[in-house]
Design an enzyme around this catalytic site. Structure first.
Site, PDB file in Angstrom:
ATOM      1  CG  ASP A 174       0.085 -21.712 -33.184  1.00 16.03           C
ATOM      2  OD1 ASP A 174      -0.071 -21.772 -31.952  1.00 16.03           O
ATOM      3  OD2 ASP A 174      -0.724 -22.188 -33.997  1.00 16.03           O
ATOM      4  CD  GLU A 206      -4.863 -16.611 -24.448  1.00 13.24           C
ATOM      5  OE1 GLU A 206      -5.284 -17.491 -25.221  1.00 13.24           O
ATOM      6  OE2 GLU A 206      -3.653 -16.277 -24.390  1.00 13.24           O
ATOM      7  CG  ASN A 255      -4.753 -13.683 -26.373  1.00 10.42           C
ATOM      8  OD1 ASN A 255      -5.338 -13.399 -25.324  1.00 10.42           O
ATOM      9  ND2 ASN A 255      -5.214 -14.603 -27.218  1.00 10.42           N
TER      10      ASN A 255
END
Length: 520
Positions: A264, A198, A195
């Site tokens: 996910d 990160e 993301n």
């Protein structure tokens, strides 16, 4: 864009599996012991989380998935194994005697997360578990056509470099959702899906596309990756590849409701699409679309192939339900995954605050809300010849646009008793002062062990009251003007309803609705 043949996908997921628990209820009081809300828990749900959530996401799309992870010798491990089996996943869970299964408990009221409590096991570091994980990975790798490594930093992927090497030696693409602060351990993978937080933690702030591409390409080259897919929240996604311009994909969510598990969903859809033979750009577009659907749901929600197909067919994805037989099958699969189905019904003719509060409270009682709507003929039988003000398709479209409504379908009978029996909800909801045994369909719900809930009115709100107020306003205006507008219809509510209906239908205005006996 055609939907891939997900049944061709063979996906191997390996990583940190966990169990997500959801406690849902009403928070109407503040504790006298501390300034915190008191939640009266009405339902408890368990779902696979972490790498296990990626696996059920793949299976929900129609792909074949095997998941490998480490759990403790505890009740949570048994529940997780059951939920994975119910979700159609082949679970190879390694039971460790030196750790416990990771659990995350979320307390939710009115569709808002109030608290999360984590029960984390010690990092999986024992040699027996690590060796067993590597052995099982090697055994099932030949049957897979893509690998997903889901790293939540819980220790299952302590030997990630060896897993990457084994997969690449077998010519299997490797996708990784990175949570580790040291991305050098992912060197040689095919693709990472970080993301924005990160990504910028690794490369620094990117003020513009030039910085994003320059720093992203440098990171990609250093880690020997084929590509990076950076998820950017409200900014959508950006695909970074060698010697190619950035591919920006705008966010597809109509409204962000809950971002739990969105990462996910992205990597699961990406893996399933690639494994089914879709090219990288189209797979990223599908992942972006799936993420937009997922964040409009509560918790780590799955996205089905049917939802993707609907979203592809209708640019602004509608959640309007298919016919009752198809919806019955959808709800059976949802219930098998541990979801709690809530159902209500009504005429839903004019939008007012009472309906919104009522439907939102109904949705808080479970995981999916089904709204059954009287068709135009049955509304006329119940309300009179001047109703409904809004036609059936307008009423259904308006309901489908609400983030707390999951499925909408029509019925033509005077009561939805037969439809309720067919759909078999876990919770049947009605508004007003009914006794539960007076509610159509209540006996069928109770016979299966379900619950019938009566929610209170929001005082002062009803379609009849709205029409009456409009009529009174017209009466006042008629004493002051020549009656040249809609108020020329005087104080007769039936004439007022006809006038509103004519104007509404002319402009194709779809309003959310009078709930009939829900709110008057």
């Amino acid at each position: 864009m055609p939907l891939p043949e997900f049944s061709r996908a063979r996906v191997l997921v390996c990583g940190d599996v966990m169990l997500d628990r959801y406690w849902q209820g009403l928070a109407q009081r503040i504790s006298p012991e501390a300034p915190v809300p008191i939640v009266q828990v009405r339902s408890q749900t368990e779902r696979p989380g972490g790498a296990a959530n990626v696996a059920v996401d793949v299976a929900a799309l129609g792909g074949h998935c095997t998941v490998i992870g480490v759990v403790g010798n505890d009740t949570a491990a048994s529940v997780l194994s059951q939920r994975l089996q119910m979700g159609g996943v082949d679970a190879l869970l390694i039971q460790s005697q030196t750790t416990k299964t990771t659990e995350k408990l979320r307390v939710i009221s009115q569709n808002q997360q109030l608290l999360r409590i984590d029960f984390d096991g010690e990092a999986v570091a024992d040699e027996v578990s690590a060796a067993a994980l590597s052995s099982r990975f090697a055994a099932v790798l030949p049957a897979a056509n893509i690998v997903v490594l889901s790293d939540y930093g819980k220790g299952a992927l302590s030997g990630v470099a060896g897993l990457i090497a084994a997969a690449r030696a077998a010519h299997k693409p490797v996708l990784i959702d990175p949570k580790s602060v040291d991305w050098r351990r992912y060197r040689g993978a095919t693709m990472l899906t970080p993301n924005w937080r990160e990504f910028t933690a690794m490369v620094g702030d990117c003020a513009d596309d030039l910085a994003l591409q320059t720093r992203g390409e440098a990171l990609r080259a250093d880690l020997q990756l084929d590509a990076l897919l950076v998820t950017r929240g409200a900014q959508g996604m950006t695909l970074i590849r060698t010697a190619r311009p950035l591919l920006h994909l705008p966010a597809m969510a109509r409204e962000v409701f809950d971002v739990t598990g969105a990462g996910d969903t992205v990597i699961a859809t990406l893996a399933a699409a690639l494994a089914a033979g879709t090219d990288l750009e189209e797979a990223c577009r599908l992942s972006n679309l799936a993420a937009g659907i997922a964040v409009g749901k509560l918790g780590a929600a799955i996205v089905t192939a049917s939802e993707l197909r609907t979203a592809l067919a209708v640019p602004e994805a509608s959640v309007m339900a298919p016919e009752a037989l198809t919806l019955t099958e959808t709800l059976l699969h949802a219930r098998d995954r541990g979801e709690r189905i809530v159902m209500t019904n009504g005429c839903f003719d004019l939008l007012h605050r009472g309906h919104l509060q009522y439907l939102q409270a109904a949705r808080a009682l479970g995981d999916r809300l089904v709204v059954a709507v009287n068709d135009d003929a049955s509304v006329r039988r119940l309300k009179g010849a001047t109703r409904p003000v809004n036609r059936l398709d307008d009423r259904m479209a308006a309901l489908a646009a609400l983030r707390f409504v999951d499925h909408v379908l029509a019925f033509s009978e005077d009561t939805p008793a037969a439809l309720i029996e067919q759909l078999a909800p876990d919770v049947l909801v009605k508004g007003g002062d009914y006794a539960p045994d007076q509610i159509a369909g209540a006996s069928a719900v109770k016979a299966r062990g379900g619950e019938v809930v009566v929610l209170p009115y929001l005082a002062g709100y009803s379609t009849t009251a709205i029409l009456n107020r409009y009529s009174e306003d017209c009466s006042d205006q008629n004493t002051e003007n020549d009656g040249s507008d809609d108020c020329q219809h005087g104080t007769d509510p039936d004439k007022v309803a006809k006038a509103i209906a004519a104007r509404t239908h002319h402009h194709q205005v779809g309003l959310v609705t009078d709930g009939g006996d829900v709110t008057g």
